[in-house]
Design a protein around this motif. Structure first.
Motif, PDB file in Angstrom:
ATOM      1  N   THR A  98       0.855  -1.271  -0.042  1.00  0.00           N
ATOM      2  CA  THR A  98       0.037  -0.047   0.217  1.00  0.00           C
ATOM      3  C   THR A  98       0.841   1.239   0.124  1.00  0.00           C
ATOM      4  OG1 THR A  98      -1.760  -0.887   1.172  1.00  0.00           O
ATOM      5  CG2 THR A  98      -1.540   1.088   1.146  1.00  0.00           C
ATOM      6  N   SER A 112      -7.962  -0.321   1.234  1.00  0.00           N
ATOM      7  CA  SER A 112      -7.365  -0.961   0.009  1.00  0.00           C
ATOM      8  C   SER A 112      -6.581  -2.241   0.211  1.00  0.00           C
ATOM      9  CB  SER A 112      -7.049   0.066  -1.067  1.00  0.00           C
ATOM     10  OG  SER A 112      -8.086   1.061  -1.129  1.00  0.00           O
ATOM     11  N   THR A 155      -1.325  -0.775  -4.214  1.00  0.00           N
ATOM     12  CA  THR A 155      -2.376   0.080  -4.217  1.00  0.00           C
ATOM     13  C   THR A 155      -2.276   1.485  -3.772  1.00  0.00           C
ATOM     14  OG1 THR A 155      -4.478   0.300  -3.341  1.00  0.00           O
ATOM     15  CG2 THR A 155      -3.175  -0.947  -1.915  1.00  0.00           C
ATOM     16  N   LEU A 173      -2.671  -0.954  -8.854  1.00  0.00           N
ATOM     17  CA  LEU A 173      -3.995  -0.847  -8.702  1.00  0.00           C
ATOM     18  C   LEU A 173      -4.193   0.650  -8.019  1.00  0.00           C
ATOM     19  CD1 LEU A 173      -5.634  -4.183  -7.546  1.00  0.00           C
ATOM     20  CD2 LEU A 173      -5.703  -3.421  -9.693  1.00  0.00           C
ATOM     21  N   VAL A 177     -10.088  -0.932  -6.424  1.00  0.00           N
ATOM     22  CA  VAL A 177      -9.501  -2.124  -5.964  1.00  0.00           C
ATOM     23  C   VAL A 177     -10.463  -3.268  -6.201  1.00  0.00           C
ATOM     24  CG1 VAL A 177      -8.398  -3.523  -4.184  1.00  0.00           C
ATOM     25  CG2 VAL A 177      -7.798  -1.225  -4.300  1.00  0.00           C
TER      26      VAL A 177
END
Length: 165
Positions: A8, A22, A69, A128, A135
């Motif tokens: 992340t 996410s 993400t 993503l 997501v």
């Protein structure tokens, strides 16, 4: 079982100012679909930190799949695609195109996503967006092709009927 790393990329999440919904969603969805979540990390929007994790996870941990993400938009701090481009050896344009195309069916903002996909050795790396909704939609696009893509990346000649009878 394929080993997965979830990265992340978010200044606010890395500083504890926001919960990472996410990254957790990616972990949960992939685990429910038979993937081993080997590592999960939250990092700030810093290109060198992202690069270090992608290289370590590919070259040292030998992960099969890395999903990032966050950091794929137009904000000045969004550098995930740039970091990923410095790490991958081959781009997989079709994955990024499919993610944007499917996203465009739901919102015109999908065309602003700059996420990429590519390979480094036997690791597939996919960017993503940072929103949980994007997501979820992205994973719906990816799940039908992931195991085939990872098998081909590993050189499996029997996947999809190829190889000896």
């Amino acid at each position: 079982m394929y080993k997965v790393g979830i990265l992340t990329v978010s200044d606010k999440c890395s500083q504890g100012e926001r919960k990472d919904r996410s990254g957790k969603l990616i972990c949960q969805t992939l685990a429910e679909n038979g993937y081993e979540i080997y590592t999960y990390k939250i990092v700030p929007d810093e290109e060198e930190i992202i690069i270090q994790h992608l290289i370590k996870w590919s070259d040292e941990l030998h992960l099969d799949l890395i999903v990032t993400t966050g950091g794929t938009g137009l904000s000045p701090r969004d550098v995930t695609p740039e970091a990923t481009l410095k790490v991958v050896k081959k781009e997989v344009h079709g994955i990024a195109e499919a993610l944007r195309l499917e996203g465009l069916k739901k919102t015109p903002h999908a065309m602003l996503s700059r996420g990429i996909a590519g390979t480094r050795g036997e690791t597939l790396i996919i960017n993503l967006p940072g929103s949980p909704k994007a997501v979820k939609e992205g994973l719906e696009v990816l799940l039908p092709i992931l195991s085939h893509a990872l098998a081909k990346l590993k050189g499996d000649p029997t996947e999809c009927g190829e190889g000896p009878a």
